[in-house]
Design an enzyme around this catalytic site. Structure first.
Site, mmCIF file in Angstrom:
data_model
loop_
_atom_site.group_PDB
_atom_site.id
_atom_site.type_symbol
_atom_site.label_atom_id
_atom_site.label_comp_id
_atom_site.label_asym_id
_atom_site.label_seq_id
_atom_site.Cartn_x
_atom_site.Cartn_y
_atom_site.Cartn_z
ATOM 1 C CB ILE A 279 -0.962 -0.020 1.211
ATOM 2 C CG1 ILE A 279 -1.831 -1.286 1.163
ATOM 3 C CG2 ILE A 279 -1.847 1.225 1.216
ATOM 4 C CD1 ILE A 279 -2.626 -1.562 2.431
ATOM 5 C CG ASN B 283 11.927 -3.523 8.717
ATOM 6 O OD1 ASN B 283 11.239 -3.832 7.751
ATOM 7 N ND2 ASN B 283 11.661 -3.941 9.947
ATOM 8 C CG LEU B 284 14.175 -2.692 2.569
ATOM 9 C CD1 LEU B 284 15.513 -2.662 1.794
ATOM 10 C CD2 LEU B 284 13.035 -2.251 1.635
ATOM 11 C CB SER B 285 10.924 -7.085 7.551
ATOM 12 O OG SER B 285 9.759 -6.281 7.673
ATOM 13 C CG ASP C 295 13.173 -1.780 12.785
ATOM 14 O OD1 ASP C 295 13.318 -2.965 12.477
ATOM 15 O OD2 ASP C 295 12.202 -1.353 13.461
ATOM 16 C CB SER D 237 -7.001 -3.612 9.718
ATOM 17 O OG SER D 237 -7.693 -4.719 9.231
ATOM 18 C CE1 TYR E 141 -1.932 -6.397 10.869
ATOM 19 C CE2 TYR E 141 -4.181 -7.189 10.541
ATOM 20 C CZ TYR E 141 -3.164 -6.303 10.241
ATOM 21 O OH TYR E 141 -3.375 -5.314 9.318
ATOM 22 C CE LYS F 99 -2.279 -2.737 11.385
ATOM 23 N NZ LYS F 99 -1.221 -1.762 11.065
ATOM 24 C CG LEU G 148 -9.979 -14.477 -3.021
ATOM 25 C CD1 LEU G 148 -9.946 -15.997 -3.076
ATOM 26 C CD2 LEU G 148 -11.425 -13.991 -2.836
ATOM 27 N NE ARG H 168 -8.758 -17.483 5.920
ATOM 28 C CZ ARG H 168 -8.290 -16.488 5.154
ATOM 29 N NH1 ARG H 168 -7.143 -16.659 4.492
ATOM 30 N NH2 ARG H 168 -8.949 -15.363 5.025
ATOM 31 N N PRO H 169 -10.544 -21.281 9.779
ATOM 32 C CG PRO H 169 -9.366 -22.741 11.169
ATOM 33 C CD PRO H 169 -9.495 -22.315 9.740
#
Ligand code: NAD
Ligand code: UD1
Length: 343
Positions: free
Chosen positions: A12, A32-34, A58, A124, A148, A152, A199, A291-292
């Site tokens: 994004i 940090n390009l992780s 970072d 989110s 996760y 947020k 998806l 999917r759980p």
């Protein structure tokens, strides 16, 4: 107007960097390009004809942020940086809390030290948890089902409290629904590492032959065709939402939260069949167990963003599917070359 984009080399962030550069802002990217490649920002620079600085650093490391604020006159920040895989967050909760919360806290501290008072945050729709009533409005009760999501939720709270403590702060919390698609050029797009969880990238990789078939997770939900319904939003519409949020933050103080979605829900099979139709392809699939953790239906009420941000989506599901496929077919390995993938 220099705008710091933490995590700006990601999916994004890179589309937003492009949109901001085209609108006359000066994006500065710290990542940090992780979960990103520097190639994304190279391509944004090429597409916009503007050299966009990418600093590898970072957000949880104060000196990395200090260095950026010392070098660039940052007026505003968009805080994209974070880990975002739901399943991984269940397996590694401490890593998620450490990274995502530390990033938000450290960033706010460094912003305060440099007198930077405008921040837009990537939240989110996951913070709406298992609300049943649709469309989802910003005033609904919140609750999360995985670490996760809680990062947020907690970051939103941290930002709200910072806004309460400092009345000069502008905080815009953006709750994204399901971002998909890619820039119309096909030069930048979503580049998940490993097997995609989401998806649209999964469909693209099946269509490309990198994966055998799509597993449709459940066809017994209470929806029009039994498959899960979501509010898919074109990533360029989402990027334009950030532009509107920056303009809003310039003109207003205090804390405000906005849904960024289309307000329309499509099912898994709607998306799959649209993808097949607009791209003239067949995508093999099978019906698999639920999917759980998934919910039946999730879509936004985007009225508040329309009224206060003067923003609304312009691109259709057809556009999302066409642009996602253009990116995937032009870049079968994402930003990696075939050689790198073999190594
Ligand atoms: P992404 O993984 O492509 O981008 C996030 C970027 O942050 C990556 O480039 C990663 O390298 C970087 N990053 C992670 N931790 C960092 C740190 N400590 N310091 C510096 N950089 C760091 O993800 P995205 O899809 O572009 O998402 C951007 C933001 O939007 C994330 O915060 C995500 O949680 C949120 N969001 C995404 C979606 C989605 O479906 N993509 C939906 C809702 C919210
Ligand atoms: C997921 C995250 C959510 C995050 C969002 C961002 C979970 C549980 N939730 O949401 O926190 O904010 O991504 O985009 O991971 N599907 C299939 N087959 C697949 C993949 C998905 O049938 O291989 C279905 C899902 O069951 C769902 C829909 O497609 O009905 C969308 O799934 P996905 O793209 O993973 O997004 P969300 O689950 O909505």
């Amino acid at each position: 107007m220099a705008v710091l984009l933490t995590g700006g080399a990601g999916y994004i962030g890179s589309h937003t960097a492009l949109c901001l550069a085209n609108a006359g802002f000066e994006p500065v990217v710290l990542d940090n390009l992780s979960n990103a490649s520097p190639e994304a920002i190279k391509r944004v620079s090429r597409l916009t004809g503007k050299q966009i600085p990418l600093i590898e650093g970072d957000c949880t490391v104060k000196s990395d942020l200090e260095a950026v604020f010392a070098q660039y006159p940052i007026d505003q920040v968009i805080h994209f940086a974070g880990l975002k895989a739901v399943g991984e967050s269940v397996a590694q909760p401490l890593r998620y809390y450490r990274n995502n919360l530390d990033a938000t806290l450290t960033l706010l501290e460094v912003m305060a030290a440099h007198g930077c008072r405008q921040i837009v945050f990537s939240s989110s729709a996951t913070v709406y948890g298992t609300n049943q009533e649709m469309p989802l409005r910003e005033t609904f009760p919140l609750g999360c089902t995985n670490p996760y999501g809680w990062t947020k939720f907690m970051s939103e709270q941290i930002l709200r409290d910072a806004g309460t403590a400092d009345p000069n702060l502008s905080v815009v919390l953006l709750r994204y629904f399901n971002p998909v698609g890619a820039h119309e050029s096909g030069e930048i797009g979503e580049d998940p590492s490993g097997i995609p969880n989401n998806l649209m990238p999964y469909i693209c990789q099946v269509a490309k032959g990198r994966l055998k078939q799509l597993n449709v997770f459940g066809d017994d939900y209470p929806t029009h065709d039994g498959t899960g319904v979501r509010d898919y939003i074109h990533v360029m519409d989402l990027a334009e939402g950030h532009l509107a949020a920056l303009n809003y933050a310039q003109a207003h103080r205090g804390v405000e939260v906005f849904n960024l979605g289309t307000g329309v829900g499509y099912s898994v099979l709607d998306l799959l069949h649209t993808f097949e139709r607009v791209n003239g392809l067949r995508v093999p699939y099978r019906i698999a167990p639920r999917r759980p953790g998934d919910i039946a239906t999730c879509y936004a009420d985007p009225a508040k963003a329309a009224e206060l941000l003067h923003w609304q989506t312009k691109r259709s599901l057809d556009d999302m599917c066409r642009d996602a496929w253009r990116w995937q077919s032009q870049n079968p390995m994402g930003y990696r070359t075939a050689q790198e993938t073999d190594a």
